[in-house]
Design an enzyme around this catalytic site. Sequence first.
Site, PDB file in Angstrom:
ATOM      1  N   PHE A 115     -60.532 -58.057  -4.175  1.00  0.00           N
ATOM      2  CA  PHE A 115     -61.335 -56.836  -4.185  1.00  0.00           C
ATOM      3  C   PHE A 115     -62.796 -57.149  -3.894  1.00  0.00           C
ATOM      4  CE2 PHE A 115     -61.967 -58.263  -8.515  1.00  0.00           C
ATOM      5  CZ  PHE A 115     -63.229 -57.809  -8.882  1.00  0.00           C
ATOM      6  N   CYS A 116     -63.504 -56.113  -3.446  1.00  0.00           N
ATOM      7  CA  CYS A 116     -64.949 -56.209  -3.200  1.00  0.00           C
ATOM      8  C   CYS A 116     -65.573 -54.922  -3.736  1.00  0.00           C
ATOM      9  CB  CYS A 116     -65.229 -56.421  -1.701  1.00  0.00           C
ATOM     10  SG  CYS A 116     -64.675 -55.065  -0.652  1.00  0.00           S
ATOM     11  N   ARG A 117     -66.592 -54.420  -3.093  1.00  0.00           N
ATOM     12  CA  ARG A 117     -67.228 -53.185  -3.547  1.00  0.00           C
ATOM     13  C   ARG A 117     -66.397 -51.972  -3.173  1.00  0.00           C
ATOM     14  NH1 ARG A 117     -70.601 -49.484  -1.242  1.00  0.00           N
ATOM     15  NH2 ARG A 117     -71.907 -48.335  -2.682  1.00  0.00           N
TER      16      ARG A 117
END
Length: 150
Positions: A115-117
């Site tokens: 995951f990221c932003r």
Amino acid sequence: MKKIVMVSLFAMIMTAGCKEAPKAETQAAPAAQPAAAQPAPAAEPTPAPEAPKATITNVEWAQALEMQKNGAVLIDVRTPAEVAEGTAPGSINIPLQEAEQRIAEFPKDKDLLIFCRSGKRSMAVSNFLIQNGYERVFNVVGGFLAFPAK
């Protein structure tokens, strides 16, 4: 070669829109060769590049957190500055920019929840992992913006 692929993926992700794929342009077919023209020598067939054996699976946070309880590894690919503002408990931070150099830190024997932003960088890292032989890659939909508040 891996650097070129990673840089290309990163450049495409940073410049491409998130929702729409570019429309393919059509080209006119080349004019037919005159009947008197000599046929071109037969080219040696080029082997098709091997397609990845695995695919990326998108998962929602509820499923990702359940998978983490069962041994999956949650990997945050945001920058350390972003992670300092908050992250999912128990996640490991391997920023997108460091993924190639730190590839050995991604275990191949576990499900990887990336995951990221918002989802662009995690998809780039997920694609990078698949191209490098990883088979258990999951992209967490919506990124940390969609992380459930308690």
